[in-house]
Design a protein around this motif. Structure first.
Motif, short mmCIF file in Angstrom:
data_model
loop_
_atom_site.label_atom_id
_atom_site.label_comp_id
_atom_site.label_asym_id
_atom_site.label_seq_id
_atom_site.Cartn_x
_atom_site.Cartn_y
_atom_site.Cartn_z
N SER A 26 -7.38 9.36 8.76
CA SER A 26 -6.78 8.08 8.86
C SER A 26 -5.52 8.28 8.26
O SER A 26 -5.07 9.48 7.82
N VAL A 27 -4.50 7.40 8.57
CA VAL A 27 -3.09 7.22 8.32
C VAL A 27 -2.78 6.43 7.29
O VAL A 27 -3.09 5.20 7.26
N PRO A 28 -1.59 6.39 6.46
CA PRO A 28 -1.30 5.35 5.42
C PRO A 28 -0.35 4.55 6.27
O PRO A 28 0.40 5.14 7.12
N GLU A 29 -0.44 3.22 5.96
CA GLU A 29 0.31 2.15 6.51
C GLU A 29 1.84 2.65 6.15
O GLU A 29 2.51 2.02 7.34
N ASP A 30 2.24 2.97 5.34
CA ASP A 30 3.62 3.14 5.28
C ASP A 30 4.30 4.63 5.70
O ASP A 30 5.41 4.70 5.46
N LEU A 31 3.46 5.20 6.54
CA LEU A 31 3.78 6.48 7.12
C LEU A 31 4.97 6.04 8.33
O LEU A 31 4.70 5.13 9.08
N VAL A 37 3.70 10.80 14.72
CA VAL A 37 3.68 11.60 15.81
C VAL A 37 3.51 12.99 15.66
O VAL A 37 2.51 13.85 16.22
N GLU A 38 4.15 13.61 14.75
CA GLU A 38 4.46 15.20 14.44
C GLU A 38 2.88 15.53 13.61
O GLU A 38 2.33 16.20 14.09
N ASP A 39 2.59 14.82 12.64
CA ASP A 39 1.62 15.21 11.62
C ASP A 39 0.02 14.56 12.18
O ASP A 39 -0.72 15.31 11.72
N PHE A 40 0.11 13.61 13.00
CA PHE A 40 -1.11 13.16 13.42
C PHE A 40 -1.54 13.20 15.11
O PHE A 40 -2.55 13.94 15.38
N SER A 48 -5.81 7.45 18.78
CA SER A 48 -5.61 6.12 17.67
C SER A 48 -6.26 6.70 16.40
O SER A 48 -7.07 7.65 16.33
N PHE A 49 -5.76 5.88 15.35
CA PHE A 49 -6.14 6.47 13.95
C PHE A 49 -6.01 5.08 13.21
O PHE A 49 -5.43 4.24 13.43
N PRO A 50 -7.35 5.28 12.31
CA PRO A 50 -7.52 3.89 11.42
C PRO A 50 -6.26 4.18 10.32
O PRO A 50 -5.83 5.13 9.99
N VAL A 51 -5.91 2.94 10.01
CA VAL A 51 -4.69 2.85 8.93
C VAL A 51 -5.39 2.22 7.70
O VAL A 51 -6.07 1.52 7.50
N GLU A 52 -4.81 3.03 6.62
CA GLU A 52 -5.50 2.65 5.16
C GLU A 52 -4.29 2.23 4.08
O GLU A 52 -3.22 2.96 4.37
N ARG A 53 -4.71 1.35 3.30
CA ARG A 53 -3.90 1.40 2.03
C ARG A 53 -4.82 1.17 0.83
O ARG A 53 -5.74 0.24 0.91
N ASP A 54 -4.57 1.92 0.04
CA ASP A 54 -5.42 2.10 -1.25
C ASP A 54 -6.93 2.19 -0.79
O ASP A 54 -7.92 1.37 -1.34
N ALA A 55 -7.31 2.98 -0.05
CA ALA A 55 -8.65 3.50 0.66
C ALA A 55 -9.38 2.38 1.08
O ALA A 55 -10.53 2.26 1.29
N MET A 80 2.76 0.42 9.45
CA MET A 80 2.36 -1.10 9.58
C MET A 80 3.17 -1.98 10.53
O MET A 80 2.83 -3.10 10.73
N ASP A 81 4.28 -1.65 11.09
CA ASP A 81 5.22 -2.22 11.95
C ASP A 81 4.52 -2.57 13.40
O ASP A 81 4.95 -3.46 14.01
N VAL A 82 3.78 -1.37 13.63
CA VAL A 82 3.28 -1.45 14.95
C VAL A 82 1.64 -1.51 15.04
O VAL A 82 1.25 -1.72 16.17
N MET A 83 0.89 -1.53 14.04
CA MET A 83 -0.44 -1.18 14.20
C MET A 83 -1.15 -2.73 14.55
O MET A 83 -0.39 -3.65 14.39
#
Length: 142
Positions: A26-31, A37-40, A48-55, A80-83
């Motif tokens: 998963s990816v953090p929403e503030d990424l 793009v580079e890291d995921f 696609s990736f699930p997005v999380e904040r505080d688990a 968080m701007d595009v998800m």
């Protein structure tokens, strides 16, 4: 349909917990999008990736959601701007039946469903996983 009936028969009693993949990335929403793009996307090559904040699951980000955003803005914009928001995402519980998860995917035209236990992301099930299990069970003798 005949295929759905055969699938239901072959997967009777199989729970989502029995077939889900637990190693969910998963990816953090503030990424920032450039890091996404580079890291995921480049590293894991998932669409696609699930997005999380505080688990907690807050959304899902798909590579297509970046298409209309100029590359020059990728450092300023965040996941968080595009998800897609949490409400728009297909989710099942570990105790749900695999065949129900497949039915949800089919009806929504989706390829995967996220597995949540008390809004905590614990796994993912893909249509491919379910069909693969169906083929294995079909091909093995009783």
């Amino acid at each position: 349909s005949y295929q759905m009936t055969a699938l239901e028969e072959m997967l009777r009693g199989v729970s989502v917990a029995q077939i889900m993949r637990e190693d969910v990335v998963s990816v953090p929403e503030d990424l920032p999008l450039d890091r996404l793009v580079e890291d995921f996307f480049y590293r894991y090559r998932f669409a696609s990736f699930p997005v999380e904040r505080d688990a907690q699951l807050t959304g899902l980000v798909h590579i297509n959601q970046l298409k209309d955003i100029p590359r020059a803005q990728w450092t300023q914009k965040h996941v968080m701007d595009v998800m897609s928001k949490r409400a728009a995402i297909l989710v099942v519980a570990p105790e749900d039946l695999a065949v129900e998860a497949f039915r949800q995917m089919t009806q929504a035209g989706a390829h995967k469903v996220l597995v949540l236990d008390d809004n905590r992301l614990v796994g993912v099930v893909t249509a491919r996983d379910i069909l693969q299990l169906f083929r294995i069970r079909r091909d093995l003798p009783d």
